[in-house]
Design an enzyme around this catalytic site. Structure first.
Site, PDB file in Angstrom:
ATOM      1  N   GLU A 123       0.766  -1.073   0.125  1.00 11.50           N
ATOM      2  CA  GLU A 123       0.101  -0.186  -0.111  1.00 11.50           C
ATOM      3  C   GLU A 123       0.828   1.200   0.042  1.00 11.50           C
ATOM      4  O   GLU A 123       1.451   1.446   0.993  1.00 11.50           O
ATOM      5  CB  GLU A 123      -0.797  -0.153   1.222  1.00 11.50           C
ATOM      6  CG  GLU A 123      -1.872  -1.083   1.215  1.00 11.50           C
ATOM      7  CD  GLU A 123      -3.020  -1.015   0.194  1.00 11.50           C
ATOM      8  OE1 GLU A 123      -3.309   0.126  -0.386  1.00 11.50           O
ATOM      9  OE2 GLU A 123      -3.731  -1.934  -0.037  1.00 11.50           O
ATOM     10  N   CYS A 139      -2.085   9.324   2.634  1.00 12.68           N
ATOM     11  CA  CYS A 139      -1.734   8.798   1.279  1.00 12.68           C
ATOM     12  C   CYS A 139      -3.024   9.290   0.396  1.00 12.68           C
ATOM     13  O   CYS A 139      -2.478   9.160  -1.013  1.00 12.68           O
ATOM     14  CB  CYS A 139      -1.561   7.357   1.330  1.00 12.68           C
ATOM     15  SG  CYS A 139      -3.131   6.532   2.053  1.00 12.68           S
TER      16      CYS A 139
END
Ligand code: NAD
Length: 501
Positions: free
Chosen positions: A236, A270
């Site tokens: 990720e 993010c």
């Protein structure tokens, strides 16, 4: 592995720079020992009934609720974020994920029947089996959520875990360790502390999978190191999330969304809104409204503001570099653009216009409270610019016409798209979350996220057991004819037409 890694981690509060803890770094031998301890418990945990695993996870959730205030304090002191941010995006998100997998893991792990195709007399099914020991490596921006989410999911799928939290927020790693100190199932989750060397030792150990959350740069190194043992990886990674604002968007909602999406957690998410493409017809009004809202953001350490401090000193340097680069190439700073003159790590909420794709701020992850806004002449141009990125994590489209927005969503190269919203698709635990391009490999959340931590075993059995199969030796003389007749019956379009299919 170098011999120069520090033996301790010194943790400080980014709101004022004060010392909070000194934590021992785990040696490579301690990492190996943690993996070996987790492996001892793995078979029993894999064989435990899913209901027992669910009950265990719900007890962990009760412990989170019992300790909520203390956990929030620890997270805020480690990251500089506001208590409201810690309560919602860290504790609540984790409680939600635990509830989801406690309820659904048994269903997503159940054997799945598969149609046997031409082999009518066979039965086939898929079985999802635990992998064994999963190594989890997590970043500093959501140190609780991004440690707990893969840990909890791996446990729900029947694995045991060794977690290496970020050394920047090591105190939160200690809180995670305490949550799993449970006499009913000792040893399910081991925690090792340290930076790159400790992470690398975990990747090179004999774990059965690595679940890594962090930058694309480190993700690439993790994947390369894991390749040596062919250890599978879930990655990720970073993002440069675009926001496309159509001419018919609700301006009030879109501007508030842009400001929240770019500034919450001081932009250290993010899937922050990292760049905005606004239709030329509404650009000026959009910018005016955004600047007015940004100037009202309460940035303080009172615990009641909108955003807090930055977490990691090198990130402030990245932000300064991006803003300086943009200004040197013609961008205008409409508000912010500087660090605050006070102790701790503070960068003023910043809005940039007259930006373009020659600038780092439009291409690299800024990861700070910076919102660059670009004027676009058409949706086609906005989509082209949105896709002009090596990242593809989250994204958003803002329009009064949801069907049109959904059509645009289909053209965006990203793992996730929000319509008339941003970021919070992650909060729907049933939706798989992850990236395309350099934003990652694999998914968390949803059935896909659970099955990331399993190996699928394909099983086949013969229903009625004839003494022999038609293709066994000696091969019958008529087998070729029989095969052709079977194929015609099953596949030939004339036959399908005759059968009306
Ligand atoms: P980072 O890549 O610097 O570090 C992440 C983790 O990897 C830390 O625990 C670190 O100690 C460890 N590490 C460093 N070098 C290693 C190595 N060689 N081998 C193994 N482990 C190593 O990332 P960060 O600065 O902590 O976090 C910010 C980044 O994370 C941003 O790029 C952000 O976009 C990304 N991120 C992605 C997601 C997502 O879900 N896609 C979520 C949050 C953050």
């Amino acid at each position: 592995m170098t011999g120069s890694a520090p033996a301790t981690i010194t943790c400080s509060d980014p709101r004022d720079g004060s010392l909070t803890a000194v934590i021992d770094v785990s040696s490579p031998a301690e990492v190996m020992a943690a993996v070996s301890d987790a492996r001892k418990v793995a078979p029993a945990w894999a064989e435990a009934a899913p209901e027992d695993r669910a009950a265990y996870l719900l007890r962990v959730r009760d412990r989170i609720l019992d300790r909520a205030e203390a956990l929030i304090d620890t997270i805020c002191a480690a990251t500089g974020k506001q208590p409201a941010e810690a309560a919602t995006t860290e504790l609540m998100a984790v409680c939600e994920t635990i509830g989801y997998y406690a309820e659904f893991a048994e269903r997503w792990l159940r054997d799945q029947p598969v149609h046997p195709g031409t082999l009518w007399h066979k039965r086939a099914w898929k079985r999802y089996e635990a992998l064994g020991v999963v190594g989890v490596i997590s970043p500093w921006n959501y140190p609780f959520t991004l440690s707990m989410t893969p840990v909890v999911t791996a446990l729900a799928a029947g694995n045991t875990v060794v977690l290496k939290p970020s050394d920047v927020t090591a105190t939160v790693g200690e809180s995670v360790r305490e949550l799993f100190e449970d006499s009913s199932w000792p040893g399910l989750v081991g925690v090792v502390q340290g930076g790159a060397e400790t992470g690398e030792a975990l990747v090179r150990s004999d774990v059965d999978k690595i679940a890594f959350t962090g930058s694309a740069r480190t993700g690439r190194r993790v994947m390369a190191a894991a390749a040596e043992r062919l250890t599978p990886v879930l990655l990720e990674l970073g993002g440069k999330d675009p926001m496309i604002v159509c001419a018919d968007a609700d301006l009030d909602r879109a501007t508030r969304g842009a400001v929240w999406g770019s500034m919450q957690n001081s932009g250290q998410t993010c899937m922050s809104v990292e760049r905005v493409y606004v239709d030329a017809s509404i650009h000026d009004e959009f910018v005016d409204r955004v600047v007015a809202l940004v100037e009202r953001i309460r940035q303080d350490d009172s615990g009641r503001g909108d955003i807090g401090a930055m977490t990691f000193p090198p990130q402030v340097e990245v932000i300064e570099r991006h803003v300086t680069d943009a200004v040197s190439k013609g961008a205008q700073v409409l508000t912010g653009g500087t660090t605050l003159d006070r102790p701790g790590l503070w960068y003023a909420p910043t809005v940039l216009v007259d930006v373009d794709h020659t600038m780092e701020v439009m291409r690299e992850e800024t990861f700070g409270p910076v919102l660059p806004i670009m004027r676009t002449a058409s949706i086609d141009e906005a989509v082209e610019l949105a896709n002009d990125s090596r990242y593809g994590l989250n994204s958003s489209v803002w329009s009064a016409d949801e069907a049109h927005a959904a059509e645009i969503a289909g053209r965006i190269e990203a793992g996730n798209v929000c319509i008339n919203d941003c970021i919070v698709s992650y909060a729907i635990t049933g939706l798989p979350f992850g990236g395309v391009k350099e934003s990652g490999v694999g998914r968390v959340h949803g059935p896909e996220g659970l099955r990331e931590f399993t190996s699928v075993k394909s099983i086949m059995a013969t229903r009625a057991r004839p003494p022999r199969e038609p293709w066994w030796f000696p091969v019958p003389a008529r087998l070729a004819d029989l095969a052709v007749r079977t194929m015609r019956l099953r596949f030939a379009s004339t036959w399908r037409r005759r059968l009306g299919r």
